[in-house]
Design an enzyme around this catalytic site. Structure first.
Site, PDB file in Angstrom:
ATOM      1  N   THR A 193       0.821  -1.214   0.000  1.00 41.26           N
ATOM      2  CA  THR A 193       0.000   0.000   0.000  1.00 41.26           C
ATOM      3  C   THR A 193       0.849   1.255   0.000  1.00 41.26           C
ATOM      4  O   THR A 193       0.488   2.265  -0.614  1.00 41.26           O
ATOM      5  CB  THR A 193      -0.936  -0.002   1.220  1.00 41.26           C
ATOM      6  OG1 THR A 193      -1.820  -1.115   1.122  1.00 41.26           O
ATOM      7  CG2 THR A 193      -1.751   1.276   1.299  1.00 41.26           C
TER       8      THR A 193
ATOM      9  N   TYR B 233      -7.973   0.342  -3.627  1.00 38.16           N
ATOM     10  CA  TYR B 233      -6.922   0.986  -4.401  1.00 38.16           C
ATOM     11  C   TYR B 233      -6.024  -0.086  -5.026  1.00 38.16           C
ATOM     12  O   TYR B 233      -6.178  -1.290  -4.770  1.00 38.16           O
ATOM     13  CB  TYR B 233      -6.088   1.900  -3.503  1.00 38.16           C
ATOM     14  CG  TYR B 233      -5.626   1.223  -2.244  1.00 38.16           C
ATOM     15  CD1 TYR B 233      -4.482   0.431  -2.244  1.00 38.16           C
ATOM     16  CD2 TYR B 233      -6.357   1.339  -1.060  1.00 38.16           C
ATOM     17  CE1 TYR B 233      -4.072  -0.227  -1.099  1.00 38.16           C
ATOM     18  CE2 TYR B 233      -5.958   0.678   0.087  1.00 38.16           C
ATOM     19  CZ  TYR B 233      -4.813  -0.095   0.066  1.00 38.16           C
ATOM     20  OH  TYR B 233      -4.419  -0.762   1.192  1.00 38.16           O
TER      21      TYR B 233
ATOM     22  N   SER C 281       1.253  -7.502  -0.594  1.00 38.71           N
ATOM     23  CA  SER C 281       1.920  -8.445   0.307  1.00 38.71           C
ATOM     24  C   SER C 281       1.153  -9.738   0.533  1.00 38.71           C
ATOM     25  O   SER C 281       1.724 -10.704   1.058  1.00 38.71           O
ATOM     26  CB  SER C 281       2.231  -7.779   1.653  1.00 38.71           C
ATOM     27  OG  SER C 281       1.070  -7.540   2.401  1.00 38.71           O
TER      28      SER C 281
ATOM     29  N   THR D 174       1.028  -4.330   4.335  1.00 39.37           N
ATOM     30  CA  THR D 174       0.750  -4.642   5.740  1.00 39.37           C
ATOM     31  C   THR D 174       0.169  -6.032   5.970  1.00 39.37           C
ATOM     32  O   THR D 174       0.215  -6.540   7.085  1.00 39.37           O
ATOM     33  CB  THR D 174      -0.209  -3.605   6.339  1.00 39.37           C
ATOM     34  OG1 THR D 174      -1.424  -3.585   5.585  1.00 39.37           O
ATOM     35  CG2 THR D 174       0.421  -2.222   6.350  1.00 39.37           C
ATOM     36  N   ASP D 175      -0.372  -6.682   4.920  1.00 43.28           N
ATOM     37  CA  ASP D 175      -1.050  -7.960   5.142  1.00 43.28           C
ATOM     38  C   ASP D 175      -0.121  -9.038   5.685  1.00 43.28           C
ATOM     39  O   ASP D 175      -0.513  -9.824   6.554  1.00 43.28           O
ATOM     40  CB  ASP D 175      -1.709  -8.445   3.845  1.00 43.28           C
ATOM     41  CG  ASP D 175      -3.000  -7.709   3.534  1.00 43.28           C
ATOM     42  OD1 ASP D 175      -3.410  -6.861   4.349  1.00 43.28           O
ATOM     43  OD2 ASP D 175      -3.594  -7.978   2.478  1.00 43.28           O
TER      44      ASP D 175
ATOM     45  N   LYS E 173      -0.977  -7.640  12.902  1.00 42.13           N
ATOM     46  CA  LYS E 173      -2.006  -6.752  12.362  1.00 42.13           C
ATOM     47  C   LYS E 173      -3.337  -7.138  13.000  1.00 42.13           C
ATOM     48  O   LYS E 173      -3.779  -8.276  12.890  1.00 42.13           O
ATOM     49  CB  LYS E 173      -2.066  -6.877  10.842  1.00 42.13           C
ATOM     50  CG  LYS E 173      -3.006  -5.874  10.182  1.00 42.13           C
ATOM     51  CD  LYS E 173      -2.920  -5.951   8.653  1.00 42.13           C
ATOM     52  CE  LYS E 173      -3.844  -4.902   8.020  1.00 42.13           C
ATOM     53  NZ  LYS E 173      -3.748  -4.894   6.544  1.00 42.13           N
TER      54      LYS E 173
ATOM     55  N   GLU F 126      -3.841 -28.932  26.589  1.00 43.41           N
ATOM     56  CA  GLU F 126      -5.052 -29.447  25.938  1.00 43.41           C
ATOM     57  C   GLU F 126      -4.780 -30.661  25.070  1.00 43.41           C
ATOM     58  O   GLU F 126      -5.684 -31.166  24.399  1.00 43.41           O
ATOM     59  CB  GLU F 126      -5.693 -28.337  25.100  1.00 43.41           C
ATOM     60  CG  GLU F 126      -6.224 -27.174  25.918  1.00 43.41           C
ATOM     61  CD  GLU F 126      -7.277 -27.624  26.929  1.00 43.41           C
ATOM     62  OE1 GLU F 126      -8.172 -28.410  26.551  1.00 43.41           O
ATOM     63  OE2 GLU F 126      -7.181 -27.202  28.098  1.00 43.41           O
TER      64      GLU F 126
END
Length: 359
Positions: A42, A56, A89, A122-123, A195, A316
């Site tokens: 981005t 975008y 990304s 950012t992904d 994120k 667990e």
């Protein structure tokens, strides 16, 4: 002493004092040499209008355009750029990671490079940063930066993020702290950050542990340092690797079966990160597929889909009985990265468990 002699002496004294002032004056501070490696995202994107903050096009502007868009960079560092990739990304691959990491190590080995900034979407930014945190072989600063709004948007955050990431990469304060993530005036350890929000500028957070520090104006202020091993203290060497072992993530949910695990085993995976419910729980219906996978040498790491908290060993699931690796507090996507690198060294679950405690 006549007046002419007095004036001559005064002029000589003035010249002597001026010369002393020049000789003893502090030399101007040397600007750090910072390399900017661009991968797209981005921060290099473009929107149709000034209000376009979703929908975008990412990865449009080349690295030179990013640098030229922030002329203030020339005041804080000697900056030069390289285009390593030009992708959104979500399209990041292991191959790009290896190319990027090798280039980072080459540059940091040079005396004329003080730090590196990596621009990134950012992904998957947190994943790239953590991978580099485990394979970079230098104490020099490496800062991964991105933006949540394209440069064409009102209140775009990329320019200031890049400016301050460059300050951070050239700073003495960032030396030895591993690969850092810097957005929204907040400095994070790459191991801890994730994120957390789809579309806001304050999306990157370390919910349980918190950031390392913040920017106050143009000055980075640190309040803690990473404790887990990183960079020069890790055992991972990617210098001769051309590929990484295949590791995939299986997401657990109500009514889940072992179908996905069976398919991944048939596809030849070397490791599976199980993103379990709660404290990394595994459903009964999954065990037959898991045991079949293990017979073919597949290593199973228990992580948790909840995103926070420590997956307790023998909590667990009976990790000792089933030779599972407990994923500590790494989220599934970061557990996958550590497992890939661990599998370049060993496929012994006990040895890999030690790595999850250390890194």
């Amino acid at each position: 002493m006549n007046r002419k002699t007095y004036c001559l002496l005064a002029i000589i004294c003035l010249l002597v004092f001026s010369l002393q002032a020049v000789c003893f004056a502090e030399a101007p501070a040397r600007l750090p040499n910072v390399k900017i490696l661009a991968t797209g995202g981005t921060i290099a994107g473009s929107g149709a209008t000034s209000t376009t903050t979703v929908g975008y096009t990412a990865a449009v502007a080349p690295v030179d355009a990013l640098i030229n868009n922030v002329p203030e960079l020339k005041k804080i560092a000697n900056v030069s750029g390289e285009q390593v990739a030009q992708i959104a990304s979500e399209n990041m691959t292991n191959e790009v990671w290896l190319t990027l990491a090798k280039r980072v190590n080459q540059l940091l080995a040079q005396d004329d490079v003080d730090g590196i900034v990596i621009t990134h979407g950012t992904d998957t930014l947190e994943e790239t940063a953590y991978f580099l945190n485990l394979v970079v072989k230098s104490n020099k600063p490496v800062v991964v930066v991105g933006s949540m709004r394209p440069p064409t948007a009102m209140s775009a955050d990329g320019m200031l993020n890049l400016y301050r990431a460059t300050i951070l990469a050239g700073s003495k304060e960032a030396v030895g702290k591993g690969v850092l993530v810097m957005l929204n005036d907040t400095i994070h350890a790459s191991r801890d950050v994730t994120k957390t929000i789809t579309d806001r500028v304050d999306t990157f957070r370390a919910p349980e542990i918190g950031p390392l520090g913040f920017f106050t104006g143009d000055k980075p202020e640190f309040y803690r340092a990473p404790l887990r091993k990183h960079t020069t203290d890790t055992e991972f060497d990617i210098s001769r690797l051309n590929a990484l072992p295949r590791v995939d993530i299986v997401y657990h949910y109500a009514n889940n079966t072992g179908v996905v695990i069976e398919a991944l085993t048939q596809a030849g995976v070397k490791g599976i990160v199980h993103a379990g419910t709660g404290n990394g729980s595994i459903g009964k219906a999954e065990y037959p597929a898991i045991e079949a996978a293990q017979k073919k040498g597949v290593v199973i790491v228990r992580s948790a889909r909840v995103g926070n908290g420590i997956v307790a060993r023998n909590g667990e699931a009976n990790d000792d009985k089933y030779n599972f690796v407990a994923g500590d507090n790494l989220n599934p996507q970061k557990a996958r990265i550590l497992l890939m690198l661990a599998l370049t060294k060993t496929n012994n679950p006990q040895d890999i468990q030690r790595m999850f405690r250390e890194y």
